[in-house]
Scaffold this motif. Structure first.
Motif, short mmCIF file in Angstrom:
data_model
loop_
_atom_site.label_atom_id
_atom_site.label_comp_id
_atom_site.label_asym_id
_atom_site.label_seq_id
_atom_site.Cartn_x
_atom_site.Cartn_y
_atom_site.Cartn_z
N ILE A 196 43.85 41.29 59.37
CA ILE A 196 43.08 42.55 59.38
C ILE A 196 41.63 42.26 58.98
N LEU A 197 41.44 41.44 57.94
CA LEU A 197 40.08 41.10 57.51
C LEU A 197 39.28 40.43 58.62
N GLN A 198 39.93 39.56 59.40
CA GLN A 198 39.23 38.87 60.49
C GLN A 198 38.74 39.85 61.54
N ARG A 199 39.42 40.97 61.69
CA ARG A 199 39.06 41.95 62.71
C ARG A 199 38.02 42.96 62.22
N GLU B 241 48.27 37.92 45.93
CA GLU B 241 48.28 36.48 45.60
C GLU B 241 48.45 36.26 44.10
N ALA B 242 47.77 37.06 43.29
CA ALA B 242 47.90 36.92 41.83
C ALA B 242 49.34 37.20 41.40
N GLY B 243 49.94 38.23 41.96
CA GLY B 243 51.33 38.55 41.64
C GLY B 243 52.27 37.42 42.02
N GLU C 186 38.37 46.70 50.05
CA GLU C 186 39.70 47.12 49.60
C GLU C 186 40.79 46.16 50.08
N VAL C 187 40.67 45.70 51.32
CA VAL C 187 41.65 44.75 51.86
C VAL C 187 41.54 43.43 51.10
N ILE D 37 50.41 38.83 53.05
CA ILE D 37 49.10 38.16 52.91
C ILE D 37 48.54 37.73 54.26
N PRO D 38 49.29 37.02 55.11
CA PRO D 38 48.72 36.68 56.44
C PRO D 38 48.37 37.92 57.27
#
Length: 167
Positions: A45-48, A67-69, A58-59, A39-40
């Protein structure tokens, strides 16, 4: 520094830098589930990525699914804490065991007692679900959208066979 872990049937295990020491005793093992390391990583990756990037959504979906899992597994862990298991038992979470060079066994939760072994594959899926045969799959209907998933029954069958090889 010695860390104390309780181990199934009937030994107490001490782990330290120099080795493992076993002491005979009735005991229990139930180590808390760890937050997924992925997750982190996905969040970085999302921040970049720019918001308009084709893989951004998709990310985001992948983070929400992981997170749900994790939250579903923690929810089941809370119920397991209320179960009156026998004196000697083990609840092993997020197990990854290499069987051979090409094969691994991954289990969400494995419960071991002197009388039985229970393998739990935990799913946290929103919406209406149905098990479909031929082909075996799980079908989810949510907000008018139908989504197929791999069959958890087949997953448990594969895991059971691999666990039998180990035992």
């Amino acid at each position: 520094m010695i860390q104390r872990f309780h181990v199934f049937i009937p030994y107490l295990l001490y782990v330290c830098k120099n080795g493992i020491f076993i002491e005979k005793e009735e005991c229990v093992i139930d180590i808390p589930r760890k937050f997924p390391k992925s997750i982190p990583i996905y969040r970085r990756i999302l921040q970049r990525l720019p918001i308009y990037h084709p893989t951004y959504i998709e990310v985001e979906k992948r983070i929400k699914a992981i997170e749900a899992g994790f939250h579903g597994e923690c929810y089941v862990d809370n119920f397991l804490e209320q179960v009156p298991f026998p004196k000697s038992y083990a609840i092993l979470k997020d197990l990854h065991i290499q069987i051979d060079s090409n094969s691994y066994l991954q289990m969400d939760t494995l419960i071991l007692t002197k009388k039985y072994i229970a393998l739990l594959e935990i799913k946290n899926i929103r919406g209406k679900i149905a098990f479909q045969k031929n082909p075996d799959q799980l079908i989810r209907e949510f907000d008018g959208e139908v989504t197929p998933f791999k069959c958890p029954e087949q997953q448990i069958t594969r895991q059971t066979k691999k666990l039998q090889v180990i035992l």
